[in-house]
Enzyme design. Structure first.
Site, PDB file in Angstrom:
ATOM      1  N   ASN A   1       0.866  -1.178   0.000  1.00  0.00           N
ATOM      2  CA  ASN A   1       0.000   0.000   0.000  1.00  0.00           C
ATOM      3  C   ASN A   1       0.902   1.226   0.000  1.00  0.00           C
ATOM      4  O   ASN A   1       1.490   1.561   1.026  1.00  0.00           O
ATOM      5  CB  ASN A   1      -0.887  -0.033   1.264  1.00  0.00           C
ATOM      6  CG  ASN A   1      -1.711   1.237   1.414  1.00  0.00           C
ATOM      7  OD1 ASN A   1      -1.822   2.040   0.476  1.00  0.00           O
ATOM      8  ND2 ASN A   1      -2.293   1.424   2.588  1.00  0.00           N
ATOM      9  N   TRP A   2       0.990   1.869  -1.163  1.00  0.00           N
ATOM     10  CA  TRP A   2       1.918   3.002  -1.294  1.00  0.00           C
ATOM     11  C   TRP A   2       1.342   4.281  -0.680  1.00  0.00           C
ATOM     12  O   TRP A   2       2.027   5.287  -0.603  1.00  0.00           O
ATOM     13  CB  TRP A   2       2.260   3.244  -2.762  1.00  0.00           C
ATOM     14  CG  TRP A   2       3.062   2.148  -3.398  1.00  0.00           C
ATOM     15  CD1 TRP A   2       3.400   0.938  -2.858  1.00  0.00           C
ATOM     16  CD2 TRP A   2       3.640   2.165  -4.709  1.00  0.00           C
ATOM     17  NE1 TRP A   2       4.145   0.205  -3.748  1.00  0.00           N
ATOM     18  CE2 TRP A   2       4.303   0.926  -4.895  1.00  0.00           C
ATOM     19  CE3 TRP A   2       3.647   3.088  -5.759  1.00  0.00           C
ATOM     20  CZ2 TRP A   2       4.974   0.606  -6.079  1.00  0.00           C
ATOM     21  CZ3 TRP A   2       4.310   2.779  -6.944  1.00  0.00           C
ATOM     22  CH2 TRP A   2       4.967   1.553  -7.087  1.00  0.00           C
TER      23      TRP A   2
ATOM     24  N   GLU B   1      -5.261  -5.251  10.710  1.00  0.00           N
ATOM     25  CA  GLU B   1      -4.268  -4.197  10.878  1.00  0.00           C
ATOM     26  C   GLU B   1      -4.545  -3.436  12.172  1.00  0.00           C
ATOM     27  O   GLU B   1      -5.339  -2.481  12.170  1.00  0.00           O
ATOM     28  CB  GLU B   1      -4.335  -3.223   9.705  1.00  0.00           C
ATOM     29  CG  GLU B   1      -4.012  -3.833   8.365  1.00  0.00           C
ATOM     30  CD  GLU B   1      -3.398  -2.810   7.424  1.00  0.00           C
ATOM     31  OE1 GLU B   1      -2.321  -3.073   6.912  1.00  0.00           O
ATOM     32  OE2 GLU B   1      -3.991  -1.732   7.243  1.00  0.00           O
TER      33      GLU B   1
ATOM     34  N   SER C   1       3.556  -2.382  10.392  1.00  0.00           N
ATOM     35  CA  SER C   1       5.011  -2.418  10.605  1.00  0.00           C
ATOM     36  C   SER C   1       5.635  -3.755  10.231  1.00  0.00           C
ATOM     37  O   SER C   1       6.554  -4.234  10.897  1.00  0.00           O
ATOM     38  CB  SER C   1       5.349  -2.025  12.052  1.00  0.00           C
ATOM     39  OG  SER C   1       4.955  -0.677  12.288  1.00  0.00           O
TER      40      SER C   1
ATOM     41  N   HIS D   1      -9.405   0.714   4.910  1.00  0.00           N
ATOM     42  CA  HIS D   1      -8.132   0.944   5.624  1.00  0.00           C
ATOM     43  C   HIS D   1      -8.403   1.905   6.776  1.00  0.00           C
ATOM     44  O   HIS D   1      -9.204   2.833   6.654  1.00  0.00           O
ATOM     45  CB  HIS D   1      -7.100   1.534   4.660  1.00  0.00           C
ATOM     46  CG  HIS D   1      -5.718   1.565   5.235  1.00  0.00           C
ATOM     47  ND1 HIS D   1      -5.326   2.503   6.160  1.00  0.00           N
ATOM     48  CD2 HIS D   1      -4.645   0.757   5.032  1.00  0.00           C
ATOM     49  CE1 HIS D   1      -4.064   2.270   6.500  1.00  0.00           C
ATOM     50  NE2 HIS D   1      -3.632   1.216   5.831  1.00  0.00           N
TER      51      HIS D   1
ATOM     52  N   GLY E   1       2.909  -1.061   4.291  1.00  0.00           N
ATOM     53  CA  GLY E   1       3.036   0.347   3.921  1.00  0.00           C
ATOM     54  C   GLY E   1       4.499   0.709   3.694  1.00  0.00           C
ATOM     55  O   GLY E   1       5.034   0.542   2.599  1.00  0.00           O
ATOM     56  N   GLY E   2       5.161   1.173   4.754  1.00  0.00           N
ATOM     57  CA  GLY E   2       6.523   1.705   4.637  1.00  0.00           C
ATOM     58  C   GLY E   2       7.495   0.799   3.904  1.00  0.00           C
ATOM     59  O   GLY E   2       8.225   1.249   3.004  1.00  0.00           O
TER      60      GLY E   2
HETATM   61  C1  PEP Z   1      -0.555  -0.048   5.935  1.00  0.00           C
HETATM   62  O1  PEP Z   1      -0.440   0.956   5.279  1.00  0.00           O
HETATM   63  O2  PEP Z   1      -1.564  -0.720   5.805  1.00  0.00           O
HETATM   64  C2  PEP Z   1       0.516  -0.423   6.846  1.00  0.00           C
HETATM   65  C3  PEP Z   1       0.396  -1.545   7.498  1.00  0.00           C
HETATM   66  O3  PEP Z   1       1.601   0.417   6.963  1.00  0.00           O
HETATM   67  P1  PEP Z   1       3.035   0.063   7.635  1.00  0.00           P
HETATM   68  O4  PEP Z   1       3.496  -1.221   7.018  1.00  0.00           O
HETATM   69  O5  PEP Z   1       3.913   1.220   7.274  1.00  0.00           O
HETATM   70  O6  PEP Z   1       2.809  -0.067   9.096  1.00  0.00           O
END
Ligand code: PEP
Length: 270
Positions: free
Chosen positions: A9-10, A182, A228, A95, A249-250
């Site tokens: 997920n950008w 999440e 994360s 989300h 995400g990151g």
């Molecule tokens: C997300 O965007 O759904 C997410 C889990 O972000 P991150 O991996 O940065 O925690």
């Protein structure tokens, strides 16, 4: 056996040039991987750019949101047919950021954000139905806030979000969904949920899916963990029997780290 999914997920990152560079680098590294369903979810402005970069690879394209009407006076929204015409096969729905539920809130700002990102359990349900009607695979996100976890409400929150998401869906529609657990406090914070605890909550989600369909259908549905996910924690997460991959995400914004996550997910197939 459920094929794992690794979905990036950008969020609101990457202009078209950056999107091309990132997608091309990911395609170069892992484009031919077979034991993992790979999905890139760039911002809507970069969907067609990314589609071109992943052509002739095993990587699929997803959007970050959908509106349920087909067309009309809905300024700024994107419909199912529009996403399909950009080459999307998947769409992230509900989300926590779209629900206006953020991990590290600044209270005044969060109140403003909640007005803008107004997804509710009811809108999430409508979006799931719309996505299915255009043969888009919904990646349905659920998860609790830190305050809800601290109050011992995790299971209650997740159960009510799953029930609302499934409202009015037949078993053969539920069968087509992907879920992502999440925990909001884990998103973008570097604080990954303990793998065993994530596995427990995913097991709860699977039991709710079984109640709504049957044990055999629920066993087919992929449930992801998000929050994360990084190369240094992916192996422990993928060892958990209920975790079928990640919504990331990151770590999805660097080809090397996303590539490592995909390799780990594919390797978990044995
Ligand atoms: C997300 O965007 O759904 C997410 C889990 O972000 P991150 O991996 O940065 O925690």
């Amino acid at each position: 056996m459920r094929i794992p999914i690794m979905a990036g997920n950008w969020k609101m990152n990457c202009d078209n040039e950056e999107a091309w560079q990132l997608a091309a680098a990911i395609a170069d590294q892992v484009g031919d991987v077979q034991n993992c369903e790979m999905i890139l979810c760039p911002p809507a402005t970069a969907l067609t750019t990314v589609l071109a970069a992943i052509e002739d690879t095993n990587i699929g394209l997803g959007a970050q949101n959908i509106f349920w009407e087909e067309s009309g006076a809905y300024t700024g929204e994107l419909s199912g047919p529009m996403l399909v015409s950009c080459g999307c096969e998947y769409v992230i729905i509900g989300h926590s950021e779209r629900r206006g539920r953020f991990g590290a809130p600044d209270e005044d700002f969060t109140a403003e954000l909640q007005k803008v990102f107004g997804d509710t359990d009811a809108s999430v349900n409508r979006k799931i139905k719309a996505a299915l009607s255009y043969e888009l695979t919904p990646i349905v996100c659920v998860g609790e806030l830190l305050s809800e976890r601290q109050a011992g409400q995790t299971d209650e929150v997740v159960t009510s979000q799953v029930h609302a998401a499934l409202d009015g869906l037949a078993a053969d529609q539920i069968d087509l969904l992907v879920f992502a657990y999440e925990p909001v406090w884990a998103i973008g914070t570097g604080e990954v949920c303990d793998a065993g605890e994530a596995n427990r909550v995913l097991g709860l989600i699977r039991s709710l899916l079984a109640e709504a369909t049957s044990d055999s259908v629920a066993q087919e549905i992929r449930i992801l963990y998000g929050g994360s996910v990084k190369p240094d924690n992916i192996v422990g997460l993928m060892q958990q029997p209920e975790i079928d991959g990640g919504l990331v995400g990151g770590a999805a914004l660097q080809a090397d780290s996303f590539g490592e996550l995909i390799s780990a997910a594919a390797a978990s197939m044995g």
